[in-house]
Each structure stands twice: as C-alpha cells, then as structure tokens.
Design a protein around this motif. Structure first.
Motif, PDB file in Angstrom:
ATOM      1  N   VAL A 313      22.188  26.916 -43.584  1.00  0.00           N
ATOM      2  CA  VAL A 313      23.622  27.035 -43.879  1.00  0.00           C
ATOM      3  C   VAL A 313      24.063  28.495 -43.915  1.00  0.00           C
ATOM      4  O   VAL A 313      25.215  28.813 -43.587  1.00  0.00           O
ATOM      5  CB  VAL A 313      23.948  26.325 -45.208  1.00  0.00           C
ATOM      6  N   ALA A 314      23.175  29.389 -44.253  1.00  0.00           N
ATOM      7  CA  ALA A 314      23.524  30.811 -44.305  1.00  0.00           C
ATOM      8  C   ALA A 314      23.917  31.350 -42.934  1.00  0.00           C
ATOM      9  O   ALA A 314      24.623  32.359 -42.838  1.00  0.00           O
ATOM     10  CB  ALA A 314      22.368  31.623 -44.865  1.00  0.00           C
ATOM     11  N   HIS A 315      23.465  30.677 -41.866  1.00  0.00           N
ATOM     12  CA  HIS A 315      23.785  31.117 -40.503  1.00  0.00           C
ATOM     13  C   HIS A 315      24.619  30.076 -39.752  1.00  0.00           C
ATOM     14  O   HIS A 315      24.659  30.088 -38.520  1.00  0.00           O
ATOM     15  CB  HIS A 315      22.500  31.414 -39.733  1.00  0.00           C
ATOM     16  N   LYS A 316      25.293  29.210 -40.483  1.00  0.00           N
ATOM     17  CA  LYS A 316      26.146  28.200 -39.847  1.00  0.00           C
ATOM     18  C   LYS A 316      27.425  28.841 -39.306  1.00  0.00           C
ATOM     19  O   LYS A 316      27.982  29.741 -39.918  1.00  0.00           O
ATOM     20  CB  LYS A 316      26.503  27.117 -40.873  1.00  0.00           C
ATOM     21  N   MET A 317      27.885  28.367 -38.145  1.00  0.00           N
ATOM     22  CA  MET A 317      29.194  28.799 -37.660  1.00  0.00           C
ATOM     23  C   MET A 317      30.279  28.366 -38.634  1.00  0.00           C
ATOM     24  O   MET A 317      30.148  27.348 -39.319  1.00  0.00           O
ATOM     25  CB  MET A 317      29.482  28.174 -36.286  1.00  0.00           C
ATOM     26  N   ASN A 318      31.379  29.111 -38.663  1.00  0.00           N
ATOM     27  CA  ASN A 318      32.505  28.713 -39.500  1.00  0.00           C
ATOM     28  C   ASN A 318      33.076  27.368 -39.095  1.00  0.00           C
ATOM     29  O   ASN A 318      33.601  26.631 -39.937  1.00  0.00           O
ATOM     30  CB  ASN A 318      33.631  29.753 -39.402  1.00  0.00           C
ATOM     31  N   ASN A 319      33.001  27.039 -37.818  1.00  0.00           N
ATOM     32  CA  ASN A 319      33.843  25.990 -37.242  1.00  0.00           C
ATOM     33  C   ASN A 319      33.173  24.657 -36.977  1.00  0.00           C
ATOM     34  O   ASN A 319      33.810  23.758 -36.424  1.00  0.00           O
ATOM     35  CB  ASN A 319      34.472  26.495 -35.939  1.00  0.00           C
ATOM     36  N   VAL A 320      31.920  24.493 -37.341  1.00  0.00           N
ATOM     37  CA  VAL A 320      31.277  23.190 -37.128  1.00  0.00           C
ATOM     38  C   VAL A 320      30.109  23.047 -38.098  1.00  0.00           C
ATOM     39  O   VAL A 320      29.426  24.014 -38.421  1.00  0.00           O
ATOM     40  CB  VAL A 320      30.806  23.024 -35.656  1.00  0.00           C
ATOM     41  N   VAL A 321      29.933  21.823 -38.598  1.00  0.00           N
ATOM     42  CA  VAL A 321      28.830  21.527 -39.503  1.00  0.00           C
ATOM     43  C   VAL A 321      28.101  20.289 -38.994  1.00  0.00           C
ATOM     44  O   VAL A 321      28.723  19.368 -38.456  1.00  0.00           O
ATOM     45  CB  VAL A 321      29.338  21.306 -40.956  1.00  0.00           C
ATOM     46  N   ALA A 322      26.784  20.277 -39.128  1.00  0.00           N
ATOM     47  CA  ALA A 322      25.970  19.120 -38.754  1.00  0.00           C
ATOM     48  C   ALA A 322      25.472  18.443 -40.017  1.00  0.00           C
ATOM     49  O   ALA A 322      24.966  19.112 -40.928  1.00  0.00           O
ATOM     50  CB  ALA A 322      24.789  19.546 -37.881  1.00  0.00           C
ATOM     51  N   VAL A 323      25.644  17.130 -40.091  1.00  0.00           N
ATOM     52  CA  VAL A 323      25.194  16.381 -41.270  1.00  0.00           C
ATOM     53  C   VAL A 323      24.203  15.316 -40.842  1.00  0.00           C
ATOM     54  O   VAL A 323      24.346  14.686 -39.785  1.00  0.00           O
ATOM     55  CB  VAL A 323      26.382  15.735 -42.027  1.00  0.00           C
ATOM     56  N   GLU A 324      23.188  15.136 -41.669  1.00  0.00           N
ATOM     57  CA  GLU A 324      22.184  14.106 -41.395  1.00  0.00           C
ATOM     58  C   GLU A 324      22.821  12.718 -41.551  1.00  0.00           C
ATOM     59  O   GLU A 324      23.532  12.459 -42.531  1.00  0.00           O
ATOM     60  CB  GLU A 324      21.016  14.242 -42.376  1.00  0.00           C
ATOM     61  N   ILE A 325      22.585  11.857 -40.573  1.00  0.00           N
ATOM     62  CA  ILE A 325      23.075  10.480 -40.663  1.00  0.00           C
ATOM     63  C   ILE A 325      22.236   9.740 -41.707  1.00  0.00           C
ATOM     64  O   ILE A 325      21.003   9.779 -41.658  1.00  0.00           O
ATOM     65  CB  ILE A 325      22.965   9.781 -39.296  1.00  0.00           C
TER      66      ILE A 325
END
Length: 412
Positions: A313-325
């Motif tokens: 998360v420290a290197h996540k883009m501002n504009n998209v997040v991936a979540v575990e299904i």
C-alpha cells in the motif's frame, strides 16, 4: 433500413480504465472538423503542445500527440529510440512491464528483464545493479501499472541513467495526471501516456514528450523519403521500419515545417486539448491531490468493508486499488451484478492475479466524493447478496471520514 441510433447504457466507470470522461471533453469532441492545415488547426496543435509541457512538467520542445491509443505512444517511442541489437533493460513488476519487453523484442532489441513479485516495486538498487551488468542503451520502465496498482518511484532513476549513459523511457499511461510526475526534474528522456485514465478523456490519443537527447537519437536514425530509397536501406539497423510510428517524421509534422505525415485525428486533438485544459484550469497540483484524497477514501472504504487490499500500500497509485475477492465468492458474477443492478463497472485482473482481485479506480472525473461513496454502497449491497458478512455502512463511513478530514474540494 430502420437502424436505431447508437444508445450506450449509462455507466459509472470505476475500474482501472477507461473511465467516464469529463463532460467538457465529450463536448469538445463534437466540435466541427476543419482541414489539417487550416490556421486554426495548426494553432490548436501548437497550443496543445504547450499545454502538455505543463502537464508533463517539462520544457521539452518535442512534446506532442501520437494518434492512437496509449500503446501507440509506447510503440512509437520504443521503435524510434531502439535499433536492432540495442540492449534494452525492462524492470518488470506487472503486466505492462512485460508489454514493454515484448515491444522492444519486436523492435529486434536485445532485451533484458529483472522482475519482482507482483504487488511490489523494483528497488532502485536492483535497477542500478542491472544497468551496470547489462549496459543497456535504453531503460524502459512503467510508472504506474494498473495490473498490480503499484506506482514505481522514478525520482532517482533518471540521475542513475544519466550517470551510466542510458536513455530513460517511462510509460505513464495509468499515472499521469493523478500522481506526481516531473519529467525534467526526474531526468526522463521519453515518456508516453493516454487520455483514458487520470486525464479524463477517451482512449485514442497518446501524449508524448522527448528530451533533446532523445530527439538527437531519433534524428540519427536512417530516414527514407517517400519513393526514394538507396540500396541497403531496408537492411540497415538504423532504418526505422515503421512509417506510422517513425517519430522523426511525426516531429516534422508537428514542428514548424508541418511536413505531411498523416491526417491529424482532429476530434482526438480536441479531446486531448480539453483534458489538459481541465487539469491546468483546476490546477495541476490540485488535480493530483484530488486523486490522492479520492484514492485514500476508496482504500479506507474497502478496508471498512473488511476487504483485504492487495500489494504494498505504501507504493500504491493514487488512482486505483486492488482488493482480494472474498474466499468462495464468484468474483466475475459479483462484478456482473454490480454492473447490471447499479450500472457500476469495476475491473477484473490479469496473469497471476486472475480471479484473485478486483481493481477499483478513482480517476479523472470520477475522482470525487459522490462516485466513491456510491461505489462503496453498491459494493456492500452486492457482497451482502452473495452472503459476505460486512459491517453495515462501514465502507461509506470510512471513506466519508477521509473526505471530511481533507481540504480538497469534493467536486470539480
């Protein structure tokens, strides 16, 4: 024949791109067409170049558009900067690093890759070690890879490339406009993007900027005038084998000589100009901050629903997040329900993440409070329908708290 007019369904595009365009961009695209050498047309091209210098944070004279999707920009950069046999180094941390490597291979480069696990970024130390070992002509590096949602730090890479005499190209398709990007300050020789992510437009135009050093390399490549060839042209390693993506010819078209190369995609020029105008009118830093806040709110919201976020998360883009299904949940079926019942699209995933994560975007016109809260409320309803236990209102409340704590405007 009785053929109905085109009538696309209403959609809220909250995936990793494409996104819902700014309304003013769609209006600009409906403006009248004009001739490619009409004074208004050439003036608009020149104006658009200046706007994108500000978007890229550069003084590069060679800042223009490639007519085509963001991949067209990538291909134009690589085939024009790389000749057969040149060594190209590609750090890979997701699907689009593999794409850069493939395009370089098609350009007959000697391609070397270094890879890290998806969900991480490549340490600068690993990049330097590979540069020293490989001695590449070009380093090709994605900034924001939507397949993993990671944002590769670039601020030290340009200096590293300059130290070792390496050209530095970056693909900023998914990151430009929603994350920090400083072409000149970071020593970037070539960068390309697309409109369909944070810039808030449709796919079909690829902004590109080239340093003087990159232009010198492109100009050194063998040029062939239409209908005039010399023996051995085709076998020369300096011969750029693509006509459409020959940046030397495209630079001549956008430059003061206006040498004909192709007919400029007028409506896409209008769209690209408007995307830049919207960003610069709101303020470049303000738009990036709006993406930061909306992304932080979506991150807090999915965590508030009890979902696990993928990657560093420290290197996540501002504009998209991936979540575990959630385990046992049919991911594609649930995505389909979100689309059918609420008109909201979120993204699926690729490669090793296929079937494991959803990707949710907050970019362009949709990087705002109402779209984030609407998406989280709808996602909660779908999760409950499929038997997933989630805190009532947990996502909306967590996201609203982020917006409440921010001084960024909630709407454009």
């Amino acid at each position: 024949m009785n053929i109905a007019p085109l009538d696309p369904p209403a959609r809220l595009l909250m995936g990793p791109g494409p996104i819902s365009a700014y309304p003013s961009v769609l209006r600009a695209m409906s403006s009248p067409l004009i001739g490619q050498y009409d004074p208004f047309m050439t003036a608009t091209m020149t104006e658009t170049q200046e706007l994108y210098r500000q978007v890229w944070a550069t003084s590069n004279d060679a800042t223009l558009l490639i007519d085509g999707t963001s991949r067209a920009g990538i291909e134009a950069a690589i085939v024009s900067l790389v000749k057969p046999g040149d060594r190209v180094l590609v750090p890979v941390f997701g699907r689009f690093g593999h794409l850069l490597a493939e395009i370089a291979e098609r350009a007959l480069a000697e391609v070397h890759t270094i890879e890290v696990e998806w969900g991480q970024v490549v340490p600068v130390s690993a990049i330097e070690e590979a540069i020293v070992r490989v001695k590449p002509h070009l380093l090709a590096l994605v900034q924001g890879d939507t397949s993993t949602t990671m944002n590769q730090p670039l601020d030290e890479v340009g200096e590293l490339c300059a130290k070792h005499g390496v050209l530095f190209y970056t693909d900023a398709t998914a990151s430009l406009g929603g994350n920090e990007f400083d072409a000149d300050a970071w020593g970037i020789d070539a960068a390309t993007a697309g409109l369909q992510k944070c810039l808030g437009g449709p796919s079909g135009s690829a902004p590109i900027t080239l340093s003087d050093r990159a232009v010198e390399v492109i100009r050194s490549r063998k040029r062939i005038e239409a209908g005039i060839r010399e023996e051995g042209d085709e076998s020369s390693p300096d011969f750029i084998r693509s006509n459409y993506f020959d940046l030397g010819m495209i630079l001549d078209y956008w430059g003061p000589r206006r040498l004909n190369h192709h007919t400029e995609a007028t409506s896409m020029l209008y769209a690209a100009r408007e995307c830049a105008r919207v960003m610069l009118t709101e303020g470049r830093s303000a738009v990036i901050d709006r993406h930061r806040v909306a992304g932080a709110a979506m991150l807090a919201g999915v965590e508030g629903l009890g979902l696990t976020v993928f990657g560093d998360v420290a290197h996540k883009m501002n504009n998209v997040v991936a979540v575990e299904i959630p385990e046992g949940l049919p991911g594609d079926e649930a995505r389909g329900a979100l689309l059918e019942d609420f008109g909201i699209e979120i993204g699926t995933s690729f490669g090793p993440l296929h079937g494991r994560v959803w990707r949710i975007g907050t970019m362009g016109a949709n990087a705002r409070k109402d779209t984030v809260l609407t998406t989280l409320a709808a996602l909660e309803a779908v999760l409950r329908r499929y038997g997933v236990s989630v805190p009532a209102g947990g996502g909306v409340e967590a996201a609203a708290d982020v917006f409440a704590a921010s001084s960024v405007r909630e709407a454009m």
